[in-house]
Write an enzyme that holds these catalytic residues in place. Structure first.
Site, short mmCIF file in Angstrom:
data_model
loop_
_atom_site.label_atom_id
_atom_site.label_comp_id
_atom_site.label_asym_id
_atom_site.label_seq_id
_atom_site.Cartn_x
_atom_site.Cartn_y
_atom_site.Cartn_z
N GLU A 33 0.82 -1.21 0.00
CA GLU A 33 0.00 0.00 0.00
C GLU A 33 0.86 1.27 0.00
O GLU A 33 0.58 2.22 -0.72
CB GLU A 33 -0.95 0.00 1.21
N TYR A 116 -7.39 5.97 4.38
CA TYR A 116 -7.46 5.00 3.28
C TYR A 116 -6.58 3.78 3.56
O TYR A 116 -7.02 2.64 3.44
CB TYR A 116 -7.04 5.64 1.95
N ASP A 134 -9.94 5.63 -2.40
CA ASP A 134 -8.73 6.18 -3.03
C ASP A 134 -9.14 6.83 -4.35
O ASP A 134 -10.33 6.98 -4.64
CB ASP A 134 -7.68 5.08 -3.23
#
Length: 349
Positions: A33, A116, A134
């Site tokens: 991520e 997020y 996102d």
């Protein structure tokens, strides 16, 4: 089938086989991520593999030296991500005994992890019902539901997050999040979305109103700052004078050449008359004739004009963060991309 079921069905048939989708290890998911923030999958994938190989768990990452991490990160940009990752790994090692947390409420407290990323890690690793929002999700929701509220406004962020929360499948939130993100990345793309093969286009407000190009809406708030970097190359061919940057500006803690920043691109002679240049080199500085042309390097909020000045003079004093190193050692240093380019041109490394 409803909207979310259609997206999941599409995802199961069309998803890319990406390594972080084959694990519930929160550490590995976290790595992916952070690396993929502001980065395309194609560019980020080699970095992901390198980080997993070098740091297979939090403990190995936490024991790393910052220079080592930044060197591995070199070329990805947004170097604060790499520095924050090291801080987070050390915090997890210290406070969670090297076991990366899975709960949203724990994740959100960690350095470099926002709403997020916390939602993504918690839903993918522990199936916690937290909706991710996102850029891909903003785009899919804005187009399908016809929302023209700016996605980077306070009200817009709230609107989209509430909608995402209402849509999430609480039984399989991880699968739902993966599906809508992949849908935005692969099919509902920023430009030239594949509306003809989209399974939900018949109910998509943007498609029905020929508005895919205008959604989502984003306020233009970025002010671009122009900066002029005048680098000095001091070398005898075997060693070269380098500078370690501080931690308060771009490229924090990376290495570059000694530099004088000016408010505009000055003629060489005018630059030589600047007090800082005279302070470094004295009243007379001997330049080489074959200086390289000015490079332009564009960052998100800054436009850099980079000039390299080759000098045959040595500084009369060295700043505390300046040091000589061998030319052979340059590839081992964590360097900003423009400096990598300059070094390749100069030393053929």
């Amino acid at each position: 089938m409803n909207f979310t079921d259609e997206l999941v069905q599409w995802y199961l048939q069309n998803k890319r086989d990406l390594p972080w989708r084959n694990t519930t290890d929160a550490y590995v998911i976290w790595l992916s991520e952070i690396i993929l923030q502001q980065t395309r999958v194609e560019q980020g994938l080699p970095y992901f593999y390198r980080f997993v190989e070098k740091y297979p768990n939090v403990s190995s990452f936490a024991a790393a030296h910052e220079d080592e991490v930044l060197k591995l990160w070199q070329g990805l940009g947004y170097y604060s991500r790499g520095r924050n990752m090291l801080k987070t790994a050390r915090l997890v090692q210290e406070q969670y005994n090297g076991k990366f947390p899975q709960r949203y409420d724990d994740l959100i407290k960690l350095k470099g992890i926002g709403e997020y990323t916390a939602a993504a890690i918690s839903s993918f690793s522990a199936n916690e019902a937290k909706a991710v929002v996102d850029g891909n999700v903003y785009r899919v929701l804005a187009r399908y539901f016809g929302i023209d509220e700016p996605i980077n406004s306070t009200g817009g962020k709230k609107t989209f997050q509430e909608l995402a929360n209402n849509l999430i499948n609480k039984k399989t939130p991880g699968l739902h999040n993966q599906a809508i993100m992949e849908f935005g990345a692969m099919l509902c793309k920023p430009k030239n979305p594949a509306c003809g093969i989209c399974p939900v286009h018949l109910n998509c407000v943007a498609f029905l109103n020929n508005a895919t190009a205008s959604l989502p809406v984003k306020l233009k708030t970025v002010k671009v700052r122009e900066r002029f970097f005048n680098y000095f190359l001091v070398t005898d061919g075997d060693s070269v004078l380098m500078n370690k940057r501080g931690d308060k500006d771009i490229w924090a803690n990376l290495y570059d050449f000694p530099m004088v920043e000016t408010a505009s691109l000055l003629p060489i002679q005018e630059l030589m008359d600047q007090p800082m240049v005279k302070d470094f080199f004295g009243n007379s500085i001997k330049l080489s004739a074959d200086n390289l042309p000015v490079q332009k390097h564009i960052l998100t909020h800054q436009r850099l004009y980079i000039r390299l000045i080759k000098t045959q003079s040595k500084p009369i004093k060295l700043e505390s963060n300046w040091f000589f190193t061998t030319v052979e050692n340059l590839p081992n240093l964590a360097l900003p991309k423009p400096i990598v380019i300059l070094i390749k041109n100069i030393f053929n490394l």
